[in-house]
Design a protein around this motif. Structure first.
Motif, PDB file in Angstrom:
ATOM      1  N   TRP A   2      30.957  47.046  53.818  1.00  0.00           N
ATOM      2  CA  TRP A   2      30.787  46.304  55.083  1.00  0.00           C
ATOM      3  C   TRP A   2      30.344  47.230  56.221  1.00  0.00           C
ATOM      4  CZ3 TRP A   2      31.499  41.457  57.434  1.00  0.00           C
ATOM      5  CH2 TRP A   2      31.754  41.473  58.803  1.00  0.00           C
ATOM      6  N   ASN A  12      36.504  47.570  43.143  1.00  0.00           N
ATOM      7  CA  ASN A  12      35.272  48.027  43.804  1.00  0.00           C
ATOM      8  C   ASN A  12      34.177  48.313  42.764  1.00  0.00           C
ATOM      9  OD1 ASN A  12      35.873  47.874  46.589  1.00  0.00           O
ATOM     10  ND2 ASN A  12      37.122  49.702  46.451  1.00  0.00           N
ATOM     11  N   LYS A  57      32.620  44.971  41.351  1.00  0.00           N
ATOM     12  CA  LYS A  57      31.633  44.343  42.249  1.00  0.00           C
ATOM     13  C   LYS A  57      30.336  45.151  42.257  1.00  0.00           C
ATOM     14  CE  LYS A  57      32.109  44.409  46.750  1.00  0.00           C
ATOM     15  NZ  LYS A  57      31.279  44.776  47.863  1.00  0.00           N
ATOM     16  N   LYS A  70      26.709  43.702  41.095  1.00  0.00           N
ATOM     17  CA  LYS A  70      25.533  43.618  41.976  1.00  0.00           C
ATOM     18  C   LYS A  70      24.318  44.244  41.294  1.00  0.00           C
ATOM     19  CE  LYS A  70      27.431  41.955  45.835  1.00  0.00           C
ATOM     20  NZ  LYS A  70      27.113  40.701  46.458  1.00  0.00           N
ATOM     21  N   LEU A 118      30.824  36.858  41.874  1.00  0.00           N
ATOM     22  CA  LEU A 118      31.648  37.162  40.703  1.00  0.00           C
ATOM     23  C   LEU A 118      33.006  36.479  40.854  1.00  0.00           C
ATOM     24  CD1 LEU A 118      32.108  38.888  38.135  1.00  0.00           C
ATOM     25  CD2 LEU A 118      32.818  40.756  39.626  1.00  0.00           C
ATOM     26  N   ASN A 128      40.452  44.458  46.190  1.00  0.00           N
ATOM     27  CA  ASN A 128      40.196  45.859  46.588  1.00  0.00           C
ATOM     28  C   ASN A 128      41.035  46.239  47.822  1.00  0.00           C
ATOM     29  OD1 ASN A 128      38.617  44.129  48.105  1.00  0.00           O
ATOM     30  ND2 ASN A 128      36.814  45.441  48.159  1.00  0.00           N
ATOM     31  N   TYR A 129      41.275  45.266  48.712  1.00  0.00           N
ATOM     32  CA  TYR A 129      42.117  45.537  49.879  1.00  0.00           C
ATOM     33  C   TYR A 129      43.566  45.734  49.437  1.00  0.00           C
ATOM     34  CZ  TYR A 129      38.245  44.041  52.953  1.00  0.00           C
ATOM     35  OH  TYR A 129      37.050  43.930  53.623  1.00  0.00           O
ATOM     36  N   ASP A 150      43.971  49.168  48.055  1.00  0.00           N
ATOM     37  CA  ASP A 150      43.950  50.151  49.138  1.00  0.00           C
ATOM     38  C   ASP A 150      45.301  50.179  49.863  1.00  0.00           C
ATOM     39  OD1 ASP A 150      42.693  52.113  50.521  1.00  0.00           O
ATOM     40  OD2 ASP A 150      41.188  50.860  51.464  1.00  0.00           O
ATOM     41  N   ASP A 189      34.914  39.037  57.065  1.00  0.00           N
ATOM     42  CA  ASP A 189      34.054  39.020  55.880  1.00  0.00           C
ATOM     43  C   ASP A 189      33.942  37.602  55.337  1.00  0.00           C
ATOM     44  OD1 ASP A 189      32.458  40.465  53.994  1.00  0.00           O
ATOM     45  OD2 ASP A 189      34.007  40.056  52.510  1.00  0.00           O
ATOM     46  N   ARG A 240      31.508  35.761  57.399  1.00  0.00           N
ATOM     47  CA  ARG A 240      30.147  36.222  57.095  1.00  0.00           C
ATOM     48  C   ARG A 240      29.659  35.608  55.775  1.00  0.00           C
ATOM     49  NH1 ARG A 240      28.151  40.272  53.859  1.00  0.00           N
ATOM     50  NH2 ARG A 240      26.118  41.055  54.486  1.00  0.00           N
ATOM     51  N   LYS A 250      26.629  33.086  54.890  1.00  0.00           N
ATOM     52  CA  LYS A 250      25.552  33.548  54.009  1.00  0.00           C
ATOM     53  C   LYS A 250      25.425  32.683  52.745  1.00  0.00           C
ATOM     54  CE  LYS A 250      23.974  37.593  51.419  1.00  0.00           C
ATOM     55  NZ  LYS A 250      24.198  38.984  51.048  1.00  0.00           N
ATOM     56  N   TYR A 251      26.569  32.377  52.112  1.00  0.00           N
ATOM     57  CA  TYR A 251      26.518  31.697  50.805  1.00  0.00           C
ATOM     58  C   TYR A 251      26.765  30.189  50.871  1.00  0.00           C
ATOM     59  CZ  TYR A 251      26.514  36.407  48.818  1.00  0.00           C
ATOM     60  OH  TYR A 251      26.182  37.696  48.485  1.00  0.00           O
TER      61      TYR A 251
END
Ligand code: NDP
Length: 369
Positions: A202, A262, A265, A269, A289, A301-302, A305, A341, A344, A348-349
């Motif tokens: 991002w 991570n 993904k 891609k 996915l 992934n968050y 982390d 996100d 966003r 977008k999708y």
């Protein structure tokens, strides 16, 4: 202690300014000349792509080696950063302020620049200052966003190593410090090992370079992520064996989830047909996915982390909340980021995102959030 004595470490010295400048010069040169995989960035609105030279790991190892030699001949004592911590912090803060000012002024002049450098001005001075006006500003051929985040992550390791040196010098190296150093050190090395994954995050693809990112990368990452190390330098913690085992498990699970998600993904891609956990991937609308970690929660992934951040603090025990600053801050940041996100991706999708959210209803932690 009188006020002058208390504030004196905050006054930047020429030595700390020279240390910071040498670090940046080294990074600029090493980043440009050392070999590294050239990774194309995402396609920009004008159809062009930036190229990122991913040689961060080599640059970091060489720097540590050079500083090691420097320490041998007392050019840069290993404890120099820990000794001048506050001074370097204030120099870095001033630098971040001046760099943002330069980006702001230069950004407005860039009318004829390519799409990634064209200013995006909202007219709200505070917002333009904070979020920046350019997506990918360059300086002498260096992508500044990539450069700053690299400097921050390397700075974090250098601070940690200097804290470690100070601890050894004082003769009070203990299990907690060793655990903190190993966990955070592995995290930083792993970051540079997989540096190419950064090119699709991002920050790199969507965030403009303003005070938020400059300060975040240069000041926030190295100085606040190392709080546990600073704290352990002054506090002694006795940990039981079960506590150490639990701490190692939190790190291990966090790492598997963080890196695994991570990676999935990133590979998806590149090749949307690549198997996920040995099976053909479940794909929504040909774009998203929905299997592996990305079928468990929309941002596993968050979660990984956050577990890692917690594992860096657990060696400090539970007697104080101070070492938990980093995981608490990260929790707030990632919840906020997930919301941004999500907005966003929804834009977008469109329908595809809606369908994905129905299949994978959990945002970060299944059955909780
Ligand atoms: P992500 O790597 O999760 O990237 C989000 C993007 O991935 C979306 O905008 C979308 O972009 C794409 N995407 C989302 N869902 C899917 C899906 N199901 N299938 C395919 N593509 C999808 O977010 P970040 O860049 O924020 O985070 C990257 C890593 O960095 C994380 O592990 C995070 O924890 C870490 N991080 C750490 C911070 C720290 O301070 N320690 C701060 C911020 C992040 P697209 O348009 O390309 O499809």
């Amino acid at each position: 202690m009188d006020r002058n004595n208390l504030l004196s470490p905050l006054v930047p010295s020429w030595t700390s300014a020279a240390m910071l400048l040498s670090f940046f010069v080294y990074l600029g040169i090493a980043g440009s000349v050392l070999p590294g995989k050239l990774v194309p960035g995402v396609i920009l609105s004008d159809g062009t792509r930036l190229q990122y030279r991913c040689n961060g790991l080599l640059s970091l190892l060489l720097l540590v080696l050079l500083l090691g030699f420097g320490a041998g001949i007392n050019l840069v004592p290993p404890t120099a950063i820990a000794d001048k911590g506050i001074e370097i912090l204030s120099v870095t803060f001033i630098f971040s302020f001046l760099a943002t000012l330069a980006l702001y002024v230069v950004g407005f002049k860039c009318k004829g620049c390519s799409s990634s450098m064209k200013p995006h001005v909202t007219g709200n001075i505070i917002s333009d200052w904070w979020f920046g006006v350019q997506l990918n500003p360059q300086f002498m051929g260096i992508d500044l966003k990539f450069f700053f985040v690299r400097a921050g992550m390397m700075g974090w390791l250098l601070i940690n190593l200097s804290i470690l040196a100070k601890c050894i010098q004082h003769g009070n190296l203990n299990q907690s410090m060793v655990l903190y150093q190993i966990f955070s050190g592995l995290y930083i090395l792993d970051y540079f090992f997989y540096e190419e994954f950064m090119t699709s995050t991002w920050d790199i693809i969507a965030e403009r370079l303003g005070f938020m990112l400059v300060f975040g990368d240069l000041v926030w990452i190295p100085f606040t992520f190392s709080i546990q190390g600073w704290w352990l330098l002054r506090n002694k913690v006795e940990q039981t064996t079960p506590a150490v085992i639990a701490n190692c498990l939190v790190f291990l699970i966090g790492y598997l989830v963080f890196r695994g998600s991570n990676k999935q993904k990133h590979h998806f891609k590149k090749n949307p047909k690549a198997p996920i956990w040995g099976r053909p991937p479940k794909v929504v609308g040909g774009k998203l996915l929905a299997s592996g970690y990305w079928g468990i929660a929309r941002h596993c992934n968050y979660l990984g982390d956050l577990l890692l951040a917690l594992s860096f603090s657990l060696p400090c025990g539970i007697s104080s909340a101070v070492p938990y600053f980093y995981p608490i801050y990260l929790l707030i940041l990632l919840i906020w980021r997930e919301r941004r996100d999500d907005a966003r991706c929804a834009e977008k999708y469109k329908e595809v995102w809606k369908e994905y959210c129905e299949i994978v209803p959990w945002r970060i932690l299944p059955y909780v959030y």
